[in-house]
Design an enzyme around this catalytic site. Structure first.
Site, short mmCIF file in Angstrom:
data_model
loop_
_atom_site.label_atom_id
_atom_site.label_comp_id
_atom_site.label_asym_id
_atom_site.label_seq_id
_atom_site.Cartn_x
_atom_site.Cartn_y
_atom_site.Cartn_z
N ASN A 52 40.69 44.67 34.45
CA ASN A 52 40.80 44.14 32.87
C ASN A 52 40.31 42.50 33.27
O ASN A 52 41.29 41.80 34.28
CB ASN A 52 42.04 44.29 32.28
N HIS A 86 37.40 39.22 25.52
CA HIS A 86 37.18 37.90 25.23
C HIS A 86 36.23 37.43 26.21
O HIS A 86 36.41 36.51 26.84
CB HIS A 86 38.59 37.09 25.22
#
Length: 175
Positions: free
Chosen positions: A92, A75
């Site tokens: 991440n 995202h």
């Protein structure tokens, strides 16, 4: 040598994506790793292309930032990573994350983040702190203290809970 290093880092980044990564992520990672591993005029060209791509997607990521293999950006928008920060392998990073510098006080400096770390949406990590391996940082957390390995972090001020395999099923496709 540089070519080999580039392909090693770039393919490790792409392997983290279970399916096919979005085209803009592929480009961002390509320009980022090329700017990191190139020299001379090629470095300038890739830095320029990275700058254009970063601005388009709201990602502040310098080619000077030390990032291990297996970077996963999920995202990807509104992400800020200080260029003096150090990130380990299999990181991440999600939307709205800030990894920043503290300019005064006992934590003056930038974070060092270990391996296999999952950083949730809108988390802020600031100051000269060390984050261990296998750490999950929950969304909307504010982290300005050292974090031991195998921990889950949440809240402001940050609450630290020990948990073995904290990032299991969060950090997938590790390289």
């Amino acid at each position: 040598m540089c070519k080999r290093k580039f392909w090693k880092l770039y393919t490790a980044d792409l392997l983290r994506y279970a399916g096919k990564p979005e085209r803009y992520i592929k480009k961002l990672l390509y320009f980022f790793r090329k700017a990191q591993t190139s020299s001379g005029i090629n470095k300038l060209i890739y830095k320029f292309l990275l700058k254009i791509h970063r601005a388009k997607h709201g990602i502040e990521l310098s080619c000077n930032t030390k990032v291990g293999k297996g970077l996963y950006i999920g995202h990807a928008y509104n992400i800020t990573i200080n260029e003096r920060s150090i990130l380990g392998d299999n990181i991440n990073i999600h939307k709205g994350v800030t990894i920043g510098q503290e300019n005064r006080g006992k934590r003056k400096g930038t974070p060092v983040i270990g391996n296999n770390v999952w950083i949730g949406i809108n988390a802020a990590i600031v100051g000269n702190i060390k984050i261990g391996d296998d750490v999950l940082i929950a969304p909307n957390s504010y982290v300005n203290c050292d974090i031991p390995s195998h921990s889950i972090i949440f809240g402001n001020p940050c609450v630290i809970k020990h948990r073995d395999n904290a990032t299991e099923d969060y950090v997938n496709n590790r390289v």
